[in-house]
Structures are given as structure tokens and as C-alpha cells.
Design a protein around this motif. Structure first.
Motif, PDB file in Angstrom:
ATOM      1  N   VAL A 178      40.732  75.532  70.061  1.00 55.07           N
ATOM      2  CA  VAL A 178      41.187  76.541  71.078  1.00 55.07           C
ATOM      3  C   VAL A 178      41.313  76.412  72.624  1.00 55.07           C
ATOM      4  O   VAL A 178      41.584  76.816  73.536  1.00 55.07           O
ATOM      5  CB  VAL A 178      40.740  78.199  70.938  1.00 55.07           C
ATOM      6  CG1 VAL A 178      41.763  79.501  71.724  1.00 55.07           C
ATOM      7  CG2 VAL A 178      41.075  78.767  69.808  1.00 55.07           C
ATOM      8  N   TYR A 179      40.264  75.781  72.622  1.00 50.61           N
ATOM      9  CA  TYR A 179      39.396  75.667  74.319  1.00 50.61           C
ATOM     10  C   TYR A 179      40.810  74.436  74.751  1.00 50.61           C
ATOM     11  O   TYR A 179      40.664  74.714  75.930  1.00 50.61           O
ATOM     12  CB  TYR A 179      38.447  74.240  74.373  1.00 50.61           C
ATOM     13  CG  TYR A 179      36.884  75.159  73.695  1.00 50.61           C
ATOM     14  CD1 TYR A 179      36.968  76.477  73.598  1.00 50.61           C
ATOM     15  CD2 TYR A 179      36.388  74.310  73.910  1.00 50.61           C
ATOM     16  CE1 TYR A 179      35.622  76.694  73.860  1.00 50.61           C
ATOM     17  CE2 TYR A 179      34.473  74.696  74.207  1.00 50.61           C
ATOM     18  CZ  TYR A 179      35.267  75.761  73.530  1.00 50.61           C
ATOM     19  OH  TYR A 179      33.228  76.293  73.379  1.00 50.61           O
ATOM     20  N   SER A 237      32.105  71.001  72.987  1.00 45.73           N
ATOM     21  CA  SER A 237      30.247  71.680  74.062  1.00 45.73           C
ATOM     22  C   SER A 237      29.367  70.749  74.524  1.00 45.73           C
ATOM     23  O   SER A 237      29.585  70.901  75.749  1.00 45.73           O
ATOM     24  CB  SER A 237      30.085  73.075  73.182  1.00 45.73           C
ATOM     25  OG  SER A 237      31.042  73.902  73.555  1.00 45.73           O
ATOM     26  N   GLU A 248      33.811  83.439  70.027  1.00 49.11           N
ATOM     27  CA  GLU A 248      35.030  82.179  69.868  1.00 49.11           C
ATOM     28  C   GLU A 248      33.421  82.416  68.211  1.00 49.11           C
ATOM     29  O   GLU A 248      32.660  83.181  68.064  1.00 49.11           O
ATOM     30  CB  GLU A 248      33.764  81.363  69.901  1.00 49.11           C
ATOM     31  CG  GLU A 248      34.002  80.559  71.019  1.00 49.11           C
ATOM     32  CD  GLU A 248      34.359  79.084  71.199  1.00 49.11           C
ATOM     33  OE1 GLU A 248      34.204  77.938  70.358  1.00 49.11           O
ATOM     34  OE2 GLU A 248      32.870  78.496  71.999  1.00 49.11           O
ATOM     35  N   GLY A 275      29.917  71.536  70.187  1.00 50.79           N
ATOM     36  CA  GLY A 275      28.956  72.132  70.291  1.00 50.79           C
ATOM     37  C   GLY A 275      28.902  72.694  68.470  1.00 50.79           C
ATOM     38  O   GLY A 275      27.645  73.579  67.910  1.00 50.79           O
ATOM     39  N   PHE A 309      33.232  76.000  64.780  1.00 52.59           N
ATOM     40  CA  PHE A 309      33.053  77.606  66.219  1.00 52.59           C
ATOM     41  C   PHE A 309      34.335  77.831  67.116  1.00 52.59           C
ATOM     42  O   PHE A 309      34.236  76.538  68.330  1.00 52.59           O
ATOM     43  CB  PHE A 309      31.752  76.914  66.701  1.00 52.59           C
ATOM     44  CG  PHE A 309      30.135  77.356  65.663  1.00 52.59           C
ATOM     45  CD1 PHE A 309      30.280  76.962  64.887  1.00 52.59           C
ATOM     46  CD2 PHE A 309      29.296  77.583  66.778  1.00 52.59           C
ATOM     47  CE1 PHE A 309      29.110  77.365  64.377  1.00 52.59           C
ATOM     48  CE2 PHE A 309      28.728  78.686  65.877  1.00 52.59           C
ATOM     49  CZ  PHE A 309      28.119  77.775  64.879  1.00 52.59           C
TER      50      PHE A 309
HETATM   51  N1  GLU Z   1      33.461  75.900  69.848  1.00 51.54           N
HETATM   52  C1  GLU Z   1      33.747  74.891  69.789  1.00 51.54           C
HETATM   53  C2  GLU Z   1      32.643  72.815  69.869  1.00 51.54           C
HETATM   54  O1  GLU Z   1      32.822  73.407  71.345  1.00 51.54           O
HETATM   55  C3  GLU Z   1      35.056  74.445  70.867  1.00 51.54           C
HETATM   56  C4  GLU Z   1      35.968  74.913  70.413  1.00 51.54           C
HETATM   57  C5  GLU Z   1      37.282  74.996  70.062  1.00 51.54           C
HETATM   58  O2  GLU Z   1      37.935  73.690  71.055  1.00 51.54           O
HETATM   59  O3  GLU Z   1      38.247  75.641  70.293  1.00 51.54           O
HETATM   60  O4  GLU Z   1      32.390  72.105  69.535  1.00 51.54           O
END
Ligand code: GLU
Length: 346
Positions: A52-53, A94, A144, A175, A219
Motif C-alpha cells: 500500500v505504501y 520500512s 497497517e 518492516g 504488515f
Molecule cells: N509495512 C511494510 C514494510 O515496511 C510495507 C507495507 C506496504 O508496502 O504497504 O515492510
């Protein structure tokens, strides 16, 4: 910090922000320091293509850009920060993002709050390394959720059942990979108890489909594109993070909260109790105050909010009311100035 939408809109309106398209007072400030004709590049590190990022970061990059020669905002053109050319970059996630911000490889990026905090304090996965004290926040974005995705019928009811199974913990640098260790630990497992793989979510989806992977951690805000794709192809379940293990995790790591993935978020998957952590937009302390102030102002214009809503359902949860909730690192002085100007910070 929670603020009523009305009082914020009133404050923004007083400054002429809600009604106007672009950043009025700050734009002049940034332009005054940036009088040449070359665009000021601004890189936003995001995540993998299954997350989603990336779509949220792409929408933000487009919204805050307004490179020299753009059609003016009031003539249907760019309403971003005059002189700015922002781009979203895919990344490992992350951990890689906070490192890239600290090293100057990118100007800004997204990170889970737990990872941003660990990086800033030199703890957890960053123990033994210099603390990344140049990290600053622009805003908390959206929650998240811990996704532990399994094939239906794989006989995995709890995280403990993952022992001996083929499980992807996501790439090193994500992350997800770093925080998945905390989840495993809370259930008395270590990575070496699994047949662990380290692949991004889109590759995990392929291996789940061809049957060479039993589960993967992710996540991400729901609906996470990779999980949606998989659920539409094969029957899946989400493993809940509940009970004593969840309680221990929340007591130990203040950035985790109890949350749910609602029924029907993914085809065939029921309501699932799990943990959530904030996704936050971080920037280097070295980025000039006037520029960050302008970027923050453009972020909260109705145009940008609309673009975010269109980019992904989580875009709707990016709100001024929660922009300052649970920030893992100090606000950037430019962002702070904006929030003070509109009365969101006293
Ligand atoms: N929270 C994830 C991470 O840091 C990335 C989630 C995303 O790309 O939406 O690995």
C-alpha cells in the motif's frame, strides 16, 4: 492527538488554505530560496508493488509536485509546491527506508512506527548501530495490520502451527521482516523453527499459488493488493494474533494496538483479530524547513485528500485528526510550523 474536523477546517480556512488550491504563505517562502529554473527533486521511498505504501506514495508524489513550466493550478494544472518534482520509489520497506533517509539516498519515505522508533533510538533491529537521529515526521498516515496469510486447509490455526512450515517473512530490509520476529517470539518461535524464506509479497503470492509456500507475513494496510490477488485465486485464511501473545506484544511495544480485519476484506476470509501499527511519513532533518512546511500544507489540501482517496481505500484514513497520533520521531520543524499555523498544535 484528536481534533474535530470542523475546528481544523475553520483554522485552515482562516489561513486561506481550505478554500485555495495551493500553499499560499509557505510557497512564497520556498520559492524565495529556490529562484532558479531547475526543479527541486524530492524522493519518497515506499515499498514493494504488492503493498500500500507504493500507491499512496505515488499519489502523494504527484500531488505535491509542481515542477517549473507546469500548467498553473487555477487553470487545471499542478497544485503542488512550486518548483518541486517529487517521485515515489519502490523499496524493500520500512527498515531500508529509514536507512535511506538517514544516509541521504532519499529525502523522505514511509515506515511503520515501531521501526521508525527503533531506528531513532538505536534499539531492536538497530541495536549496536548508530541511532538514526536525523529522522523527522511529516505525519502519521494510516494503520497497517499484521497479516499472517495461510492457504485454507494448511492446518494452521495459530502462529505456533507455523513450526516446520515454509513461511516467507518478507525481504530483509522490510518492516515486515523485522517486526515478524517479534510476533514469532511472542509465540515462542524463532526464525530457525520455520523453513523461512525472504521474498516480497508479490513473489510470496506466486509461491502460495503454486503450493511451494504455506504462509507469509505482511504488515500492510488492508486491503493489501498482494493478499487481495491471492484470495481471488486460491482459498486463504488470516491467522489471528490474539490472547496472551497479543497482550504481551502490546505491553512490550507501545506502537502496536489491537485491531481487526473486517469480514469480507478478502474473498472468503472472516473477521480476524490482529495487531495494527501506524504507517508514518518521515523526512530527513536536512530538508529545509520552508520546503517541508509547503509539502505539509499541500498534503492537507482537498485536492490531495481526493487523490489519496482514489489511490487506495487506506487513503481515506489519512486524516488531519490522526496526523499527530503516536508519532515515533519528532515532527520536522517545517511540519510543526504548518500544524501550529492551522491550530492543530498549540
Ligand atoms: N509495512 C511494510 C514494510 O515496511 C510495507 C507495507 C506496504 O508496502 O504497504 O515492510
Amino acid at each position: 492527538m484528536h481534533l474535530s474536523r470542523r475546528s481544523l477546517l475553520r483554522a485552515a480556512g482562516a489561513l486561506g488554505l481550505a478554500a485555495s488550491a495551493g500553499p499560499k504563505p509557505g510557497a512564497a517562502a520556498f520559492l524565495a530560496q529556490n529562484s532558479n529554473k531547475d526543479p527541486r527533486f524530492f524522493r519518497i521511498a515506499t515499498g514493494s508493488l504488492g503493498g500500500v505504501y507504493y500507491p499512496i506514495g505515488s499519489a502523494l508524489a504527484l500531488a505535491i509536485s509542481n515542477p517549473p513550466g507546469s500548467r498553473p493550478c487555477d487553470k487545471g494544472g499542478s497544485c503542488g509546491v512550486p518548483g518541486l518534482l517529487a517521485s515515489a520509489q519502490s523499496s524493500h520497506g520500512s527498515v531500508a527506508n529509514v536507512q535511506a533517509i538517514a544516509s541521504g539516498a532519499v529525502d523522505s519515505g514511509f515506515a511503520q512506527a515501531d521501526i521508525a522508533y527503533a531506528a531513532y533510538t538505536g534499539t531492536g533491529p538497530f541495536r549496536g548501530k548508530p541511532a538514526l537521529t536525523s529522522l523527522r515526521a511529516i505525519a502519521n498516515l494510516y494503520p497497517e495490520h499484521v497479516h499472517v496469510v495461510v492457504r485454507k486447509g494448511a492446518s494452521v490455526a495459530t502462529v505456533r502451527d507455523l513450526r516446520g512450515r515454509a513461511v516467507s517473512l518478507d525481504e530483509i530490509g522490510s518492516g515486515t521482516f523485522a517486526s515478524a520476529q517479534l510476533i514469532l517470539d511472542a509465540y515462542g518461535l524463532r526464525e530457525s523453527d520455520l523453513k523461512a524464506q525472504h521474498i516480497p509479497s508479490d513473489q510470496a503470492v506466486q509461491r502460495m499459488k503454486d503450493g511451494t509456500l504455506d504462509a507469509f507475513f505482511f504488515f500492510a494496510g488492508y486491503p493489501a493488493p498482494a493478499v487481495t490477488e491471492l484470495a481471488n485465486a486460491v482459498a486463504i485464511d488470516l491467522v489471528p494474533i490474539v490472547g496472551e501473545a497479543a497482550k504481551r506484544l502490546r505491553a512490550r511495544y507501545k506502537f502496536f494496538s489491537a485491531d481487526i480485519v473486517p469480514v469480507g476484506t478478502y474473498k472468503g476470509v472472516g473477521r480476524t483479530e490482529t495487531l495494527a501499527v501506524g504507517a508514518q511519513w518521515l523526512v530527513s532533518a536536512n530538508v529545509p524547513e520552508a520546503l517541508v512546511r509547503d509539502i505539509t500544507a499541500v498534503m492537507w489540501t482537498p485536492q490531495t485528500q481526493q487523490a489519496l482517496e482514489k489511490s487506495h481505500p487506506k487513503g481515506r484514513q489519512i486524516k488531519m485528526e490522526t496526523a499527530l497520533s503516536g508519532l515515533a520521531v519528532p515532527l520536522h520543524p517545517g511540519a510543526e510550523r504548518y500544524y501550529r499555523d492551522v491550530g492543530a498544535l498549540q
